[in-house]
Motif scaffolding. Structure first.
Motif, PDB file in Angstrom:
ATOM      1  N   LEU A 240      26.144   5.532 -62.570  1.00 23.09           N
ATOM      2  CA  LEU A 240      26.532   4.241 -62.011  1.00 23.09           C
ATOM      3  C   LEU A 240      28.047   4.232 -61.846  1.00 23.09           C
ATOM      4  O   LEU A 240      28.777   4.731 -62.706  1.00 23.09           O
ATOM      5  CB  LEU A 240      26.098   3.094 -62.937  1.00 23.09           C
ATOM      6  CG  LEU A 240      26.391   1.672 -62.461  1.00 23.09           C
ATOM      7  CD1 LEU A 240      25.604   1.349 -61.194  1.00 23.09           C
ATOM      8  CD2 LEU A 240      26.060   0.654 -63.558  1.00 23.09           C
ATOM      9  N   GLY A 241      28.521   3.659 -60.739  1.00 18.68           N
ATOM     10  CA  GLY A 241      29.958   3.590 -60.513  1.00 18.68           C
ATOM     11  C   GLY A 241      30.626   4.933 -60.372  1.00 18.68           C
ATOM     12  O   GLY A 241      31.821   5.079 -60.648  1.00 18.68           O
ATOM     13  N   GLY A 242      29.864   5.941 -59.946  1.00 20.80           N
ATOM     14  CA  GLY A 242      30.437   7.266 -59.764  1.00 20.80           C
ATOM     15  C   GLY A 242      30.458   8.126 -61.003  1.00 20.80           C
ATOM     16  O   GLY A 242      30.933   9.262 -60.959  1.00 20.80           O
ATOM     17  N   HIS A 243      29.945   7.598 -62.134  1.00 20.35           N
ATOM     18  CA  HIS A 243      29.989   8.334 -63.408  1.00 20.35           C
ATOM     19  C   HIS A 243      28.609   8.374 -64.040  1.00 20.35           C
ATOM     20  O   HIS A 243      27.762   7.518 -63.774  1.00 20.35           O
ATOM     21  CB  HIS A 243      30.962   7.674 -64.385  1.00 20.35           C
ATOM     22  CG  HIS A 243      32.333   7.475 -63.858  1.00 20.35           C
ATOM     23  ND1 HIS A 243      33.268   8.479 -63.796  1.00 20.35           N
ATOM     24  CD2 HIS A 243      32.941   6.365 -63.355  1.00 20.35           C
ATOM     25  CE1 HIS A 243      34.394   8.011 -63.289  1.00 20.35           C
ATOM     26  NE2 HIS A 243      34.218   6.731 -63.001  1.00 20.35           N
ATOM     27  N   VAL A 244      28.404   9.352 -64.910  1.00 24.45           N
ATOM     28  CA  VAL A 244      27.208   9.352 -65.739  1.00 24.45           C
ATOM     29  C   VAL A 244      27.467   8.407 -66.910  1.00 24.45           C
ATOM     30  O   VAL A 244      28.498   8.486 -67.579  1.00 24.45           O
ATOM     31  CB  VAL A 244      26.860  10.770 -66.231  1.00 24.45           C
ATOM     32  CG1 VAL A 244      27.965  11.382 -67.092  1.00 24.45           C
ATOM     33  CG2 VAL A 244      25.534  10.769 -66.979  1.00 24.45           C
ATOM     34  N   ILE A 245      26.558   7.471 -67.149  1.00 21.08           N
ATOM     35  CA  ILE A 245      26.753   6.479 -68.212  1.00 21.08           C
ATOM     36  C   ILE A 245      25.761   6.645 -69.351  1.00 21.08           C
ATOM     37  O   ILE A 245      25.884   5.991 -70.385  1.00 21.08           O
ATOM     38  CB  ILE A 245      26.665   5.049 -67.655  1.00 21.08           C
ATOM     39  CG1 ILE A 245      25.277   4.781 -67.073  1.00 21.08           C
ATOM     40  CG2 ILE A 245      27.756   4.821 -66.605  1.00 21.08           C
ATOM     41  CD1 ILE A 245      25.037   3.322 -66.729  1.00 21.08           C
TER      42      ILE A 245
END
Length: 434
Positions: A240-245
Motif C-alpha cells: 500500500l502506498g508504494g511500500h510493503v506494509i
C-alpha cells in the motif's frame, strides 16, 4: 515514538556501495524452496536501463521442509547444481547471492521514530541515521532483522512526506515497517549457502520479493495482496502506498496437496505429483466424470492392475486442501488487520497457484479481484522461467537494485586512531554534511 539521540546519530557513517556495483553490475538471486532451488543471474544497467537476465538455473530441491533447511548436504547439492546451470548459461562466475527467506516465521512490526535536525536541510546522512535508529529497536534475541522499510516521513509533525531530502525542519520522523525472522533457520540457510562457497549479500522476505516482481506500480500504490503459493509454504505480502506494509508465512503449500493425493489414492509421491501437474484442478467440469485415470498403487509391481478413478475424484481430493490454504490466508490477513486496508486486489504467484481453478476459488474465499502474477520488468527472461513459479527469484533481482536503505549497518565502524585521527574525523564530517 522513539527519540534519536546525538550519540546514536554520530555512530553511523556512509554505507558501503551494494555488492552488485562492486561486481560491475552482476547480480545473482537464489530462491531455496521446498520443491525447487532457482538461481537467476542478471546484469544491472547503471544508467537506468533495467535488468537483463544472463542465466537461469533450477533443480529439484531436497532437504527443505516448510521453507526450513532440514538436511544441509542435500540442500547444498541442489544449490550447487542450480547455480552451476545459471553460471553456464550466463558465462559468468558468481561469488555472492541475494537470498529469499520463506522459513523462520517472518513477522511484521510497525514503529515510529523521530530525531532533531536543528533546522538545517535534511540530507542523505539524516535519512540513514533515522533508519538505523529503527533497526536498533529491542526485539526477541532469538530473531534477526530482515528489513527496516520506511513507509512514510514527517517533518515537524506534518504527515505525507514521501522523500524528506532537501527539505527543512526542526524534527524528522519516520514510520517504519520492521520484518524479522527466527535466527536459527536464517543461520542454517546462510550456513548451507556458505558451504557452496557463496556469500549472502542480502536476505529478502519471499512475499516481498514476489510483490516486487509481479505487481504493477498502481497496484503497489493503491493496495494489493500478494499470495505466493509455494511447495511447502504460502507467503503473504500486503502493499500500500508504494511500500510493503505486512508480510507473513503460512505453513501449507502445494506439497501438502501432493501428499493428500498420495495418501488418498495410495499411490507413490512421484505419481501423485504427476497426477496433480497433468490432471489436477480445484473446480470440476461435466467431462471429469467420464475421464478415467489409471493410478498405480504404492508397493505394487508394475504388472499388477492399476486403480482406475474418474478425474472428478482427483479434484475432490485436491480442492479441500486448496480451500483450507486460502481460508488460512484470509484468517491471517484479518488477524493482522490488513484484510481491508489494502483494497480488493490480489495477485497469485508460486507454482501451486497454477492449478486450474485456483484463481476462481481465491476470488470466492478472499472476496477480492484476483489475477495471476508473473515476473515483470526483466529483459531477456526465457518463457520457461517467466511464470508464477519464478516470481520470487525475479523479485530478488529487483530488490537488489532498489535505491533505498532497508537494512542499516548497525555495527559501529572502527575508530581511527593515531596522528591522523583528527583528519579522518573532519573528512567524515564533510562527507555527511556537504
Amino acid at each position: 515514538m522513539l527519540m534519536l539521540t546525538r550519540t546514536d546519530r554520530d555512530r553511523h557513517s556512509d554505507a558501503p556501495p551494494p555488492a552488485w556495483r562492486r561486481r560491475g553490475g552482476l547480480i545473482a538471486a537464489l530462491d531455496v524452496g521446498t520443491t525447487k532451488v532457482a538461481c537467476f543471474i542478471a546484469r544491472a544497467d547503471e544508467s537506468g536501463g533495467g535488468l537483463r537476465v544472463l542465466g537461469v538455473g533450477h533443480h529439484q530441491s531436497r532437504g527443505v521442509r516448510s521453507g526450513r533447511v532440514a538436511n544441509l548436504d542435500e540442500v547444498a547439492t541442489a544449490i550447487r547444481k542450480a547455480v552451476a546451470r545459471a553460471e553456464d548459461m550466463a558465462g559468468e562466475h558468481i561469488d555472492g547471492v541475494v537470498v529469499a527467506v520463506s522459513g523462520g516465521d517472518p513477522e511484521s512490526r510497525r514503529i515510529d521514530v523521530e530525531m532533531a535536525v536543528a533546522g538545517h536541510q535534511i540530507r542523505d546522512a539524516d535519512v540513514r541515521r533515522i533508519l538505523a535508529c529503527g533497526g536498533q529497536q529491542p526485539s526477541d534475541p532469538d530473531r534477526e532483522l530482515l528489513h527496516c522499510i520506511p513507509v512514510g516521513y514527517t517533518i515537524d509533525g506534518t504527515d505525507g512526506v514521501l522523500d524528506p531530502r532537501g527539505m527543512y525542519g526542526e524534527r524528522l520522523g519516520a514510520r517504519m515497517h520492521l520484518v524479522s525472522a527466527a535466527a536459527g533457520p536464517l543461520r542454517n540457510l546462510s550456513t548451507v549457502i556458505e558451504r557452496c562457497e557463496l556469500d549472502v549479500d542480502s536476505r529478502v522476505a519471499a512475499p516481498y520479493a514476489a510483490g516486487l516482481a509481479s505487481l504493477v506500480e498502481d497496484e503497489r500504490d493503491l493496495g494489493a495482496t500478494v499470495i505466493d503459493m509455494g511447495g511447502g509454504t504460502t507467503s503473504v505480502g500486503v502493499f500500500l502506498g508504494g511500500h510493503v506494509i505486512h508480510v507473513g508465512v503460512i505453513g501449507v503449500g502445494g506439497g501438502h496437496v501432493t501428499n493428500d493425493i498420495a495418501q488418498g489414492l495410495s499411490t507413490p509421491l512421484a505419481m501423485a505429483e504427476r497426477l496433480k501437474t497433468m490432471y489436477g484442478a480445484t473446480l470440476t467440469s461435466p467431462a471429469d466424470a467420464r475421464e478415467i485415470l489409471r493410478v498405480p498403487l504404492v508397493g505394487e509391481d508394475e504388472d499388477q492392475p492399476a486403480l482406475e478413478i474418474p478425474r472428478s475424484y482427483l479434484v475432490q481430493v485436491i480442492r479441500p486442501r486448496v480451500e483450507e490454504t486460502l481460508e488460512l490466508v484470509r484468517a491471517h490477513l484479518a488477524a493482522a488487520g490488513v484484510d481491508r486496508i489494502a483494497g480488493r486486489r490480489a495477485v497469485l504467484t508460486g507454482g501451486a497457484s497454477q492449478l486450474p481453478g485456483v484463481r476462481e476459488l481465491a476470488e470466492h474465499i478472499l472476496d477480492k479481484q484476483v489475477r495471476p502474477g508473473r515476473p515483470l520488468r526483466l529483459h531477456n527472461l526465457a518463457d520457461s522461467a517467466a511464470g508464477p513459479a519464478f516470481a520470487t527469484c525475479a523479485g530478488l533481482l529487483s530488490h537488489a537494485v532498489q535505491d533505498h536503505v532497508e537494512r542499516p549497518i548497525l555495527d559501529e565502524p572502527p575508530r581511527s586512531g593515531g596522528l591522523f585521527a583528527p583528519v579522518h574525523r573532519i573528512g567524515r564530517w564533510l562527507r555527511e554534511n556537504f
